[in-house]
Scaffold this motif. Structure first.
Motif, PDB file in Angstrom:
ATOM      1  N   UNK A  29     -77.724  95.442  19.575  1.00 35.25           N
ATOM      2  CA  UNK A  29     -76.562  95.833  20.360  1.00 35.25           C
ATOM      3  C   UNK A  29     -75.541  94.704  20.314  1.00 35.25           C
ATOM      4  N   UNK A  30     -74.331  95.037  19.821  1.00 35.89           N
ATOM      5  CA  UNK A  30     -73.238  94.074  19.737  1.00 35.89           C
ATOM      6  C   UNK A  30     -72.242  94.424  20.830  1.00 35.89           C
ATOM      7  N   UNK A  31     -72.098  93.529  21.795  1.00 29.91           N
ATOM      8  CA  UNK A  31     -71.200  93.746  22.933  1.00 29.91           C
ATOM      9  C   UNK A  31     -70.064  92.731  22.876  1.00 29.91           C
ATOM     10  N   UNK A  32     -68.838  93.177  23.097  1.00 32.51           N
ATOM     11  CA  UNK A  32     -67.702  92.259  23.069  1.00 32.51           C
ATOM     12  C   UNK A  32     -66.669  92.717  24.092  1.00 32.51           C
ATOM     13  N   UNK A  33     -65.865  91.737  24.522  1.00 33.41           N
ATOM     14  CA  UNK A  33     -64.904  91.988  25.596  1.00 33.41           C
ATOM     15  C   UNK A  33     -63.707  91.061  25.406  1.00 33.41           C
ATOM     16  N   UNK A  46     -73.012  95.162  31.878  1.00 35.85           N
ATOM     17  CA  UNK A  46     -71.986  96.056  32.419  1.00 35.85           C
ATOM     18  C   UNK A  46     -70.605  95.420  32.420  1.00 35.85           C
ATOM     19  N   UNK A  47     -70.516  94.102  32.208  1.00 37.53           N
ATOM     20  CA  UNK A  47     -69.225  93.430  32.198  1.00 37.53           C
ATOM     21  C   UNK A  47     -68.516  93.532  30.846  1.00 37.53           C
ATOM     22  N   UNK A  48     -69.198  94.014  29.830  1.00 39.37           N
ATOM     23  CA  UNK A  48     -68.590  94.121  28.503  1.00 39.37           C
ATOM     24  C   UNK A  48     -67.885  95.467  28.348  1.00 39.37           C
ATOM     25  N   UNK A  49     -66.745  95.393  27.690  1.00 45.37           N
ATOM     26  CA  UNK A  49     -65.907  96.591  27.546  1.00 45.37           C
ATOM     27  C   UNK A  49     -66.405  97.517  26.438  1.00 45.37           C
ATOM     28  N   UNK A  63     -66.439  94.013  13.078  1.00 47.65           N
ATOM     29  CA  UNK A  63     -65.798  94.626  14.243  1.00 47.65           C
ATOM     30  C   UNK A  63     -64.333  94.889  13.895  1.00 47.65           C
ATOM     31  N   UNK A  64     -63.869  96.092  14.225  1.00 44.90           N
ATOM     32  CA  UNK A  64     -62.507  96.488  13.891  1.00 44.90           C
ATOM     33  C   UNK A  64     -61.720  96.836  15.150  1.00 44.90           C
ATOM     34  N   UNK A  65     -60.422  97.086  14.942  1.00 50.96           N
ATOM     35  CA  UNK A  65     -59.502  97.499  16.013  1.00 50.96           C
ATOM     36  C   UNK A  65     -59.422  96.458  17.128  1.00 50.96           C
ATOM     37  N   UNK A  66     -59.402  95.195  16.749  1.00 50.99           N
ATOM     38  CA  UNK A  66     -59.212  94.136  17.731  1.00 50.99           C
ATOM     39  C   UNK A  66     -57.727  93.893  17.969  1.00 50.99           C
ATOM     40  N   UNK A  67     -57.415  93.254  19.071  1.00 47.96           N
ATOM     41  CA  UNK A  67     -56.028  92.963  19.437  1.00 47.96           C
ATOM     42  C   UNK A  67     -55.653  91.579  18.924  1.00 47.96           C
ATOM     43  N   UNK A  74     -68.367  87.644  22.401  1.00 45.74           N
ATOM     44  CA  UNK A  74     -69.233  88.584  21.690  1.00 45.74           C
ATOM     45  C   UNK A  74     -70.672  88.135  21.843  1.00 45.74           C
ATOM     46  N   UNK A  75     -71.561  89.117  22.122  1.00 38.35           N
ATOM     47  CA  UNK A  75     -72.979  88.836  22.286  1.00 38.35           C
ATOM     48  C   UNK A  75     -73.793  89.840  21.472  1.00 38.35           C
TER      49      UNK A  75
END
Length: 220
Positions: A29-33, A46-49, A63-67, A74-75
């Protein structure tokens, strides 16, 4: 767990992680915010978007569609578990490159062109249908008007013939015959006037025959 971030651009980034034996039969699981400074304390899931699930056979992901010009955290964990500090990395995206900007503008232009073309086709189809409908209706009305006029003419003729009595019908027939006879006499008179020689020959022959008869009767 040594998570690394490579090839960071304005909208993409590649994350690489070492394989873990505990995830052999599961997934990563790749989580980023974005905006890590505004994120709540702790590494709770739950804090990751956003979250991406990757098969356990893989050890990298793009990872795509970054700002652009944004700080991300990222975790990478196993089976959507809450990450620890050694499983997370912070990276910063760069400015948007000219290639991606031109691609976006091109996609926008193509989308606008397709939309306008579809609308024009729809409008043209509606106008064509309306013109054909009006022409068909006018032609139908013209044919119906002709049929009505022919039926009215037949009805009027039948009414006139039906309104005549037998005596009037005979009188009308006699008048027609007299007109035809008069026309024949006029034609004969016109023929005699047009060829006067033919009209004089019978008279001359008649006078000669009258003169010969008394002379033959004297000696007897």
């Amino acid at each position: 767990m040594g998570v690394t971030i490579q090839n960071v651009t304005g909208s993409t980034a590649m994350v690489i992680w070492p394989t873990m034996a505990s995830c052999a039969d599961s997934f990563y699981s790749i989580m980023y915010h974005p905006n890590w400074n505004n994120m709540l304390s702790g590494y709770s899931r739950k804090n990751f978007q956003k979250e991406e699930r990757v098969p356990a056979s893989r050890s990298s992901f793009v990872i795509e569609n970054l700002t652009p010009l944004t700080t991300y955290i990222l975790c990478v964990t196993c089976q959507s578990a809450n990450p620890s500090s050694d499983q997370c990395r912070i990276f910063h995206t760069s400015e948007e490159d000219s290639t991606s900007a031109s691609n976006k503008k091109k996609d926008l232009a193509v989308g606008i062109w397709l939309t306008s073309s579809i609308l024009l086709l729809i409008i043209a189809g509606i106008l064509l249908y309306g013109c054909l409908h009006i022409l068909c209706r006018k032609r139908r009305e013209r044919v119906q008007g002709q049929n009505i006029n022919s039926e009215n003419d037949k009805g009027q003729a039948w009414t006139i013939n039906k309104s005549l009595t037998p005596e009037e019908f005979k009188t009308q027939g006699r008048s027609v015959q007299s007109v035809e006879g008069k026309n024949a006499d006029d034609i004969q008179l016109a023929t005699i006037i047009g060829n006067p020689l033919m009209s004089k020959e019978p008279a001359m022959q008649t006078s000669k025959s009258q003169e010969i008869v008394p002379m033959a009767a004297g000696p007897l």
